[in-house]
Design an enzyme around this catalytic site. Structure first.
Site, PDB file in Angstrom:
ATOM      1  N   SER A 148       0.823  -1.212   0.000  1.00 48.47           N
ATOM      2  CA  SER A 148       0.000   0.000   0.000  1.00 48.47           C
ATOM      3  C   SER A 148       0.851   1.253   0.000  1.00 48.47           C
ATOM      4  O   SER A 148       1.924   1.299   0.611  1.00 48.47           O
ATOM      5  CB  SER A 148      -0.871  -0.008   1.264  1.00 48.47           C
ATOM      6  OG  SER A 148      -1.482   1.245   1.449  1.00 48.47           O
ATOM      7  N   TYR A 172      -1.519  -0.187  10.882  1.00 49.92           N
ATOM      8  CA  TYR A 172      -1.791  -0.808   9.578  1.00 49.92           C
ATOM      9  C   TYR A 172      -0.568  -0.645   8.659  1.00 49.92           C
ATOM     10  O   TYR A 172      -0.086  -1.609   8.057  1.00 49.92           O
ATOM     11  CB  TYR A 172      -3.038  -0.159   8.953  1.00 49.92           C
ATOM     12  CG  TYR A 172      -3.187  -0.408   7.482  1.00 49.92           C
ATOM     13  CD1 TYR A 172      -3.404  -1.690   6.993  1.00 49.92           C
ATOM     14  CD2 TYR A 172      -3.102   0.642   6.559  1.00 49.92           C
ATOM     15  CE1 TYR A 172      -3.533  -1.922   5.636  1.00 49.92           C
ATOM     16  CE2 TYR A 172      -3.224   0.420   5.204  1.00 49.92           C
ATOM     17  CZ  TYR A 172      -3.438  -0.865   4.747  1.00 49.92           C
ATOM     18  OH  TYR A 172      -3.552  -1.089   3.403  1.00 49.92           O
ATOM     19  N   LYS A 176       2.218  -3.460   6.971  1.00 51.03           N
ATOM     20  CA  LYS A 176       2.556  -3.584   5.540  1.00 51.03           C
ATOM     21  C   LYS A 176       4.073  -3.458   5.359  1.00 51.03           C
ATOM     22  O   LYS A 176       4.680  -4.192   4.574  1.00 51.03           O
ATOM     23  CB  LYS A 176       1.836  -2.509   4.719  1.00 51.03           C
ATOM     24  CG  LYS A 176       0.327  -2.743   4.580  1.00 51.03           C
ATOM     25  CD  LYS A 176       0.024  -3.928   3.690  1.00 51.03           C
ATOM     26  CE  LYS A 176      -1.463  -4.214   3.591  1.00 51.03           C
ATOM     27  NZ  LYS A 176      -1.779  -5.472   2.908  1.00 51.03           N
TER      28      LYS A 176
END
Ligand code: UFG
Length: 378
Positions: A148, A172, A176
């Site tokens: 992302s 989050y 990643k």
């Protein structure tokens, strides 16, 4: 025909990619826990791919009637479970092994990650460890990972190249970054690994048929699904987070790409990984064009002949003014660029939302059986 495993293949990006892969002749096995996806979505994918109706043939099994062979199999399973992963790999082994994995399964809500960090580390990081272990057991070394642009944090760089510093700002994003690091270490640890880290910008829109699309759980966190729900009357009005950003009209600018462009990007990444010598490929997937919140809103209104109520409110914590990809490496390395416009995104997103105002919910099956669906032909 290549047989591929999609983790999280019943979710938004996974289901659209599943369709693109079926249309380019791949055989697809999906494992999904239905936390943010549904068997109904894949039933519609089967229908769009012309595989025949998606039928439940026993308490635990659905199958289609595609003439000429098994093309799509769906298991309910958790990527943190070695047993569930082995079941998916072994079912595929019946007709030849899985040659590549596309790993979509993961949690993706920024705010939720701040409230429940351990859950994010468990699903996103532990889930990937379990998946890599399973790939090792089943002799598969080709992986496309859903990364992302969140990795770039609140950078002022415009557009953002892959070489920009990684500075995630929430759990989050850290998960990643951790998975990217782990996959880099894995690729360096043994010869033969073919890994693509695809850094998505803002995937939106839906398949133009209106049959599959984004179906967020509860109140949407992201702009586009929220806009669609305002348009359908499910939400009263849009809140625009900040009108004082240093942008043309004061609202945040993002790089929106059509989910079918993104789906095709995965097909290209797979082709490149399989055709070239083992490598680790890191690519931004975005359009390279920035659009503000108000531009997206106006395009949605003009394209669909609607007027949407909105108010400008405070900035959302953690947001940045501008996030736009430099997508030139994706074009150079795999000949991919976005082909669909913002107007097509708005048209297709509305086609989905207006035909399915409650998403897939009215057709969601019970989630009790372990084996939810499978498509077998002769
Ligand atoms: N926005 C609003 N109102 C809303 C929702 C969003 O004005 O109700 C604004 C945001 O402030 C931002 C823009 O719309 O300016 C886009 O916001 P989204 O939440 O749709 O998307 P983000 O760019 O914040 O984040 C998304 C994903 C992340 C991912 C990131 C990559 O949610 O997971 O793109 O750039 F990491």
């Amino acid at each position: 025909m290549t047989k591929v495993l999609l983790t999280g293949g019943a979710g938004f990006i996974g289901s659209h990619t599943c369709l693109a892969l079926l249309e380019s002749g791949h055989q697809v096995v999906v494992i999904d826990d239905f936390s943010n996806g549904s068997a109904e979505a894949l039933g519609r994918v089967a229908e769009l791919a012309g595989l025949g109706p998606w039928r439940q043939t026993s308490a635990e099994r659905w199958s289609g009637a595609e003439p000429g062979g098994s093309r799509l199999t769906l298991f309910r399973g958790d990527v943190r479970s070695s047993t569930d992963l082995d079941r998916a790999f072994e079912a595929a082994d019946l007709g030849g092994g899985i040659s590549a994995v596309l790993h979509f399964a993961g949690l993706k809500a920024v705010g939720e990650s701040m409230a429940q960090p351990l859950r994010y580390w468990d699903v996103n990081v532990t889930g990937t460890v379990r998946l890599l272990e399973a790939m090792g057991r089943h002799g598969c070394q080709t992986l496309v990972f859903s990364s992302s642009a969140t990795l770039y944090g609140t950078t002022d760089t415009v557009p953002i190249p892959e070489t920009a510093p990684l500075q995630p700002i929430n759990p989050y994003g850290y998960t990643k970054a951790a998975v990217e690091r782990m996959l880099t270490d894995v690729a360096a640890s043994a010869p033969g690994w073919r890994i693509a880290l695809l850094r998505y910008f803002n995937p939106v829109g839906a398949h133009p048929s209106g049959r599959i699309g984004e179906d967020p759980n509860g109140r949407p966190n992201n702009l586009f699904p929220f806009l669609c729900q305002v348009a359908s009357g499910r939400r009263q009005h849009l809140e625009v987070f900040g009108g004082d950003w240093p942008t043309g009209d004061g609202t945040g600018v993002r790089d929106y790409l059509h989910v079918m462009d993104l789906a095709e990007g995965h097909g290209r990444a797979l082709d490149v990984l399989q055709a070239e010598p083992p490598q680790l490929l890191t690519l931004n997937l975005g359009s390279g064009q920035g659009h503000s919140v108000l531009e997206l809103l106006r395009t949605f209104e003009t394209t669909n002949g609607l007027t949407l109520p909105y108010t400008v409110v405070e900035r959302r914590p953690g947001d940045s003014a501008v996030s736009v990809a430099d997508p030139s490496q994706a074009e150079r390395r795999m000949g991919w660029r976005t082909r669909r416009s913002l107007a097509e995104i708005c048209r297709d997103g509305w086609a989905w939302q207006s035909a399915n105002p409650q998403g897939y919910s009215t057709n969601k099956p019970q989630h009790t059986p372990e084996l939810i669906g499978t498509q077998h032909g002769s």
